[in-house]
Design an enzyme around this catalytic site. Structure first.
Site, PDB file in Angstrom:
ATOM      1  N   THR A 135       9.873  31.171  66.044  1.00  0.00           N
ATOM      2  CA  THR A 135      10.486  30.990  64.732  1.00  0.00           C
ATOM      3  C   THR A 135      11.519  32.077  64.509  1.00  0.00           C
ATOM      4  O   THR A 135      11.935  32.776  65.448  1.00  0.00           O
ATOM      5  CB  THR A 135       9.411  30.977  63.616  1.00  0.00           C
ATOM      6  OG1 THR A 135      10.018  30.568  62.389  1.00  0.00           O
ATOM      7  CG2 THR A 135       8.769  32.343  63.442  1.00  0.00           C
ATOM      8  N   ASN A 136      11.959  32.251  63.291  1.00  0.00           N
ATOM      9  CA  ASN A 136      12.945  33.270  62.965  1.00  0.00           C
ATOM     10  C   ASN A 136      12.604  33.880  61.610  1.00  0.00           C
ATOM     11  O   ASN A 136      11.601  33.529  60.995  1.00  0.00           O
ATOM     12  CB  ASN A 136      14.365  32.680  62.983  1.00  0.00           C
ATOM     13  CG  ASN A 136      14.483  31.479  62.067  1.00  0.00           C
ATOM     14  OD1 ASN A 136      14.330  31.595  60.854  1.00  0.00           O
ATOM     15  ND2 ASN A 136      14.732  30.306  62.658  1.00  0.00           N
ATOM     16  N   ARG A 137      13.438  34.765  61.134  1.00  0.00           N
ATOM     17  CA  ARG A 137      13.122  35.545  59.934  1.00  0.00           C
ATOM     18  C   ARG A 137      13.548  34.875  58.632  1.00  0.00           C
ATOM     19  O   ARG A 137      13.415  35.453  57.563  1.00  0.00           O
ATOM     20  CB  ARG A 137      13.790  36.915  60.032  1.00  0.00           C
ATOM     21  CG  ARG A 137      13.205  37.816  61.112  1.00  0.00           C
ATOM     22  CD  ARG A 137      14.027  39.074  61.275  1.00  0.00           C
ATOM     23  NE  ARG A 137      14.186  39.770  60.009  1.00  0.00           N
ATOM     24  CZ  ARG A 137      15.090  40.718  59.774  1.00  0.00           C
ATOM     25  NH1 ARG A 137      15.953  41.032  60.745  1.00  0.00           N
ATOM     26  NH2 ARG A 137      15.164  41.313  58.609  1.00  0.00           N
ATOM     27  N   SER A 138      14.029  33.654  58.690  1.00  0.00           N
ATOM     28  CA  SER A 138      14.480  32.995  57.468  1.00  0.00           C
ATOM     29  C   SER A 138      13.298  32.737  56.530  1.00  0.00           C
ATOM     30  O   SER A 138      12.287  32.162  56.916  1.00  0.00           O
ATOM     31  CB  SER A 138      15.158  31.663  57.802  1.00  0.00           C
ATOM     32  OG  SER A 138      15.499  30.978  56.612  1.00  0.00           O
ATOM     33  N   ALA A 180      17.570  27.839  58.850  1.00  0.00           N
ATOM     34  CA  ALA A 180      17.814  28.477  60.146  1.00  0.00           C
ATOM     35  C   ALA A 180      17.059  27.671  61.202  1.00  0.00           C
ATOM     36  O   ALA A 180      15.857  27.859  61.401  1.00  0.00           O
ATOM     37  CB  ALA A 180      17.335  29.924  60.120  1.00  0.00           C
TER      38      ALA A 180
END
Length: 403
Positions: free
Chosen positions: A211-214, A278
């Site tokens: 995943t990502n930090r969004s 994102a």
């Protein structure tokens, strides 16, 4: 962009309930948003709170039963009822619900409500047994059939010590419902906006994912700004702890593939697609059906590219004309403007919102953002550090300028 509540006249009715402290908070929130709030307290409400409390937070007279029988008693209820653009009764007791359902006008609040020609919104507050009683449910049904907007009640611990439905919902939730009601008929009325938010999760095994930090905060803010302007909003969102905006149609997704499917379906007839999410650029070639055990050694994770949703929609837009407006986001760590400009051109966008993800005070996981709005036509707009809600309002203002 104007706040939908600003300048509106609201008649706030307050009945006898321990939840009356929430009504004072609600009156304050509505007043701070620019509403003119006239408060009527029933006789039983006065057992819980003094009218001065409401006068202090609204800056306007708070009315009681004495005003109905005062020197101007023959007109005060008509003036209050006719001036109101919304009658909001929070909390509303079972007794007042029964009176309104059956047209009984035996106090200033019920008389003024019957004299009004505007929407009625109620927030019930009572013991769970009283709320579940067939008589209360029948009265609630009558009011709903007549168009009353019912907010709550919530479930939780009640004053009786019992637990169940009957708690008045929080002032913020009622405020959001009022804002949505007043936003209808705004400049974007009848236009469908599809907005994405959050970061996708690409599963590795049953417990791990990429995943990502969004956080989804910017996408949710854009959804709220579009709603405020009168748009019909579909919010396609990944797993989030954020509270969805009142009035938005929510489509929950997890992976890039699920988001692609939802975006393609919802944008077929959309006026605008705003891709604030994102979306992962890569996903595992194969998801493991069992948890990968560390005893088996360090795994080799093979990845493949995910579809470029924004580019695919841009290509479809060239053929079908939908969505009519396509807005993307560019989260970059270097060559911000050049990379954003390239995305704008190659993906057939009408506007791109560029932000530097290396900024410590803006971007991912915080409440502020610093962006550059780059339109297909016209000058770029560099915004200073703003709240994400303010950034969202600037984006919607640019779109409104295209009308």
């Amino acid at each position: 962009m104007k706040n939908p509540i600003e300048g509106r006249t609201i008649l706030l009715g307050v009945t006898g309930s321990i939840a009356i402290y929430k009504a004072a908070d609600l009156a304050s929130k509505l007043t701070q948003a620019g509403a003119k709030v006239d408060v009527i307290l029933t006789e039983k409400a006065l057992h819980f709170m003094n009218p001065l409390t409401f006068q202090s937070v609204t800056g306007r007279k708070a009315y009681t039963e004495d005003d109905l029988w005062g020197g101007e008693g023959h007109v005060v209820h008509i003036e209050l009822g006719r001036a109101a653009e919304l009658v909001l009764i929070a909390p509303i007791s079972a007794n007042t619900m029964a009176s309104l359902a059956h047209g009984i006008a035996d106090n200033l609040l019920t008389v003024a409500t019957l004299a009004s020609h505007c929407p009625l919104m109620i927030a019930p507050a009572m013991d769970g047994g009283m709320f579940a009683n067939p008589a209360t449910q029948a009265n609630l049904h009558i009011l709903k059939e007549r168009g009353a907007i019912v907010v709550g009640p919530a479930e939780g611990h009640l004053a009786s010590g019992l637990t169940g439905p009957g708690r008045m919902v929080e002032p913020a939730e009622i405020f959001d419902n009022v804002r949505f009601l007043f936003s209808r008929g705004g400049p974007l009325q009848g236009k469908k906006f599809v907005i994405t938010a959050g970061g996708t999760r690409e599963p590795i095994d049953p417990v791990r994912f990429i995943t990502n930090r969004s956080s989804g905060k910017q996408g949710y803010a854009v959804a709220q700004a579009a709603l405020n302007a009168g748009a019909d909003v579909t919010l396609i969102t990944t797993n989030s702890e954020l509270t969805p905006p009142v009035g938005a149609v929510i489509k929950s997704v997890e992976t890039a593939a699920e988001m692609q499917k939802a975006v393609e379906e919802e944008s077929k007839d959309a006026y605008a697609l705003i891709m604030a999410a994102a979306v992962a650029d890569f996903t595992p070639i194969q998801e493991q059906t069992q948890k990968i055990k560390k005893e088996t050694g360090i795994p080799v994770l093979e990845l493949r590219s995910t579809p470029d949703i924004l580019k695919l929609i841009g290509e479809k837009k060239s053929i079908t004309g939908f969505p009519k407006k396509l807005i993307g986001f560019a989260a970059e760590s270097q060559d911000l403007i050049a990379n954003a400009q390239r995305k704008l051109e190659t993906k057939n966008l009408d506007l791109i919102v560029a932000n530097n993800i290396l900024a410590k005070d803006a971007g991912f996981e915080v409440d502020n953002n610093r962006v550059v709005l780059i339109p297909k036509k016209g000058e770029s707009i560099s915004l200073p550090l703003l709240s994400k809600q303010e950034v969202a309002e600037k984006i919607i203002e640019v779109i409104l300028g295209w009308e």
